[in-house]
Write a protein that holds these residues in place. Structure first.
Motif, short mmCIF file in Angstrom:
data_model
loop_
_atom_site.label_atom_id
_atom_site.label_comp_id
_atom_site.label_asym_id
_atom_site.label_seq_id
_atom_site.Cartn_x
_atom_site.Cartn_y
_atom_site.Cartn_z
N PRO A 36 1.89 0.03 1.32
CA PRO A 36 1.94 0.45 -0.08
C PRO A 36 0.79 -0.13 -0.90
N ARG A 37 0.02 0.75 -1.51
CA ARG A 37 -1.12 0.34 -2.36
C ARG A 37 -0.91 0.94 -3.75
N GLN A 38 -1.11 0.11 -4.74
CA GLN A 38 -0.78 0.53 -6.11
C GLN A 38 -1.82 1.46 -6.70
N VAL A 39 -1.36 2.56 -7.26
CA VAL A 39 -2.19 3.48 -8.03
C VAL A 39 -1.70 3.39 -9.47
N CYS A 40 -2.61 3.14 -10.39
CA CYS A 40 -2.17 2.98 -11.78
C CYS A 40 -3.20 3.57 -12.75
N ALA A 41 -2.73 3.94 -13.91
CA ALA A 41 -3.58 4.47 -14.98
C ALA A 41 -2.78 4.40 -16.27
N TYR A 42 -3.48 4.52 -17.38
CA TYR A 42 -2.75 4.61 -18.64
C TYR A 42 -3.45 5.60 -19.55
N ILE A 43 -2.70 6.12 -20.49
CA ILE A 43 -3.23 7.06 -21.47
C ILE A 43 -2.66 6.66 -22.82
N ALA A 72 -6.83 10.50 -7.79
CA ALA A 72 -7.08 9.20 -7.18
C ALA A 72 -6.70 9.20 -5.70
N VAL A 73 -5.55 9.79 -5.37
CA VAL A 73 -5.09 9.83 -3.99
C VAL A 73 -6.02 10.71 -3.15
N ALA A 74 -6.39 11.88 -3.65
CA ALA A 74 -7.27 12.78 -2.90
C ALA A 74 -8.65 12.18 -2.70
N ASN A 196 4.06 8.08 0.17
CA ASN A 196 4.35 7.73 -1.22
C ASN A 196 5.68 6.99 -1.24
N TRP A 197 5.64 5.72 -1.59
CA TRP A 197 6.87 4.93 -1.63
C TRP A 197 7.71 5.34 -2.83
N SER A 198 9.01 5.26 -2.66
CA SER A 198 9.93 5.78 -3.68
C SER A 198 10.02 4.83 -4.87
N PHE A 199 8.88 4.63 -5.50
CA PHE A 199 8.82 3.83 -6.71
C PHE A 199 7.78 4.45 -7.62
N LYS A 200 8.15 4.75 -8.81
CA LYS A 200 7.21 5.27 -9.81
C LYS A 200 7.73 4.83 -11.17
N ARG A 201 6.87 4.23 -11.94
CA ARG A 201 7.33 3.71 -13.22
C ARG A 201 6.36 4.11 -14.33
N LEU A 202 6.91 4.56 -15.42
CA LEU A 202 6.16 4.88 -16.62
C LEU A 202 6.58 3.89 -17.70
N THR A 213 0.44 4.71 -29.00
CA THR A 213 1.43 4.61 -27.93
C THR A 213 0.70 4.66 -26.60
N LEU A 214 0.89 3.63 -25.77
CA LEU A 214 0.25 3.57 -24.46
C LEU A 214 1.29 3.91 -23.39
N LEU A 215 0.93 4.84 -22.53
CA LEU A 215 1.77 5.17 -21.39
C LEU A 215 1.09 4.64 -20.14
N ASN A 216 1.71 3.67 -19.49
CA ASN A 216 1.17 3.05 -18.28
C ASN A 216 1.92 3.58 -17.05
N TRP A 217 1.17 4.09 -16.09
CA TRP A 217 1.74 4.77 -14.92
C TRP A 217 1.47 3.93 -13.66
N TYR A 218 2.50 3.68 -12.87
CA TYR A 218 2.38 2.90 -11.64
C TYR A 218 3.07 3.64 -10.50
N SER A 219 2.40 3.73 -9.36
CA SER A 219 3.02 4.30 -8.16
C SER A 219 2.33 3.70 -6.94
N PHE A 220 2.89 3.94 -5.75
CA PHE A 220 2.37 3.32 -4.53
C PHE A 220 2.13 4.38 -3.46
N TRP A 221 0.90 4.38 -2.91
CA TRP A 221 0.47 5.38 -1.95
C TRP A 221 -0.34 4.73 -0.83
N ASP A 222 -0.46 5.45 0.28
CA ASP A 222 -1.40 5.09 1.33
C ASP A 222 -1.58 6.30 2.24
N HIS A 223 -2.59 6.26 3.08
CA HIS A 223 -2.82 7.34 4.04
C HIS A 223 -3.44 6.77 5.30
#
Length: 240
Positions: A36-43, A72-74, A196-202, A213-223
């Motif tokens: 699991p590797r963290q993918v994150c971004a915010y808007i 990011a994943v692609a 894609n691990w079953s964890f996603k948090r906004l 208002t900041l929306l921070n997105w976190y999820s975990f992916w690998d290939h």
């Protein structure tokens, strides 16, 4: 969170006599590990923007974050460093041109036939190409000998030499020694495992930046490419 092991599925059995030794198959002849590797971004959205757009602002922000995650994943799959992308994977057969330049019909045949020549032909799953518009333009103008036919038929924009093909700017145009060298990949894409691990948090933050208002997105992916021989790449194509 657990790692996942991936087998290359290239194990082979053997014929033996009635009293012969039965061969053992190693289920992980070439083991790929998915971590699991963290993918994150915010808007961010100002109060004025939220007031102007109305309740749709949440859906718009969510869609943007979701799209950014997909890009990011692609991008990592094609040309990533950590995790390693196909273009940088030294185990994937590298069929660069002898000298940087225009792609040739002979090179396209070499790429297409590479999985078969490397014992990966019988791996199940769809075959296909991915490249960018620079290479596509060359192939649409490249004739097959004197047949009058072009390698990439412009009337069949999603097919190339009998297989599905896609173009994307995520295939870079600086993959070789120079700054104007593009790439093309052919492969059995079912051999690419994306996890894609079953964890996603906004996380909604209305405190850190006043008035936004900041929306921070976190999820975990690998290939991982289970069998690198299922793919082939050419990375030093220069558009005329």
């Amino acid at each position: 969170v657990k790692n996942l092991n991936v087998s290359d599925l290239l194990a082979t059995a053997g014929y033996v006599t009635e009293a012969g030794t039965v061969p053992e198959i190693d289920p992980n002849i070439r083991k790929g590990v998915l971590t699991p590797r963290q993918v994150c971004a915010y808007i961010s959205a100002t109060m004025l923007l939220q007031a102007s757009v109305g309740p749709e602002i949440e859906a718009i922000m969510w869609k943007n974050l979701e799209q950014a995650e997909g890009v990011a994943v692609a991008q990592a799959i094609i040309n990533g460093t950590t995790p390693q992308g196909i273009l940088g994977n030294t185990d994937v057969p590298n069929l660069d041109l002898a000298a940087s330049g225009a792609i040739t019909f002979a090179k396209m045949l070499e790429l297409k036939n590479s999985p078969g020549k490397n014992n990966a032909r019988f791996i199940e799953g769809p075959r296909g190409w991915v490249t960018n518009e620079n290479v596509r333009g060359q192939l649409e103008a490249l004739q097959h000998g004197t047949s009058g036919r072009f390698v990439w038929d412009y009337e069949k924009p999603d097919m190339l030499m009998g297989y599905k093909a896609e173009t994307t700017t995520l295939v870079p145009n600086n993959t070789g020694v120079g700054t104007d060298e593009s790439a093309i990949i052919f492969g059995i894409w079912a051999n690419l495992f994306v996890a894609n691990w079953s964890f996603k948090r906004l996380v909604i933050d209305e405190v850190t930046v006043k008035g936004k208002t900041l929306l921070n997105w976190y999820s975990f992916w690998d290939h991982v490419v289970a069998s690198p021989n299922a793919f082939a790449k050419c990375r030093n194509i220069i558009a005329p």
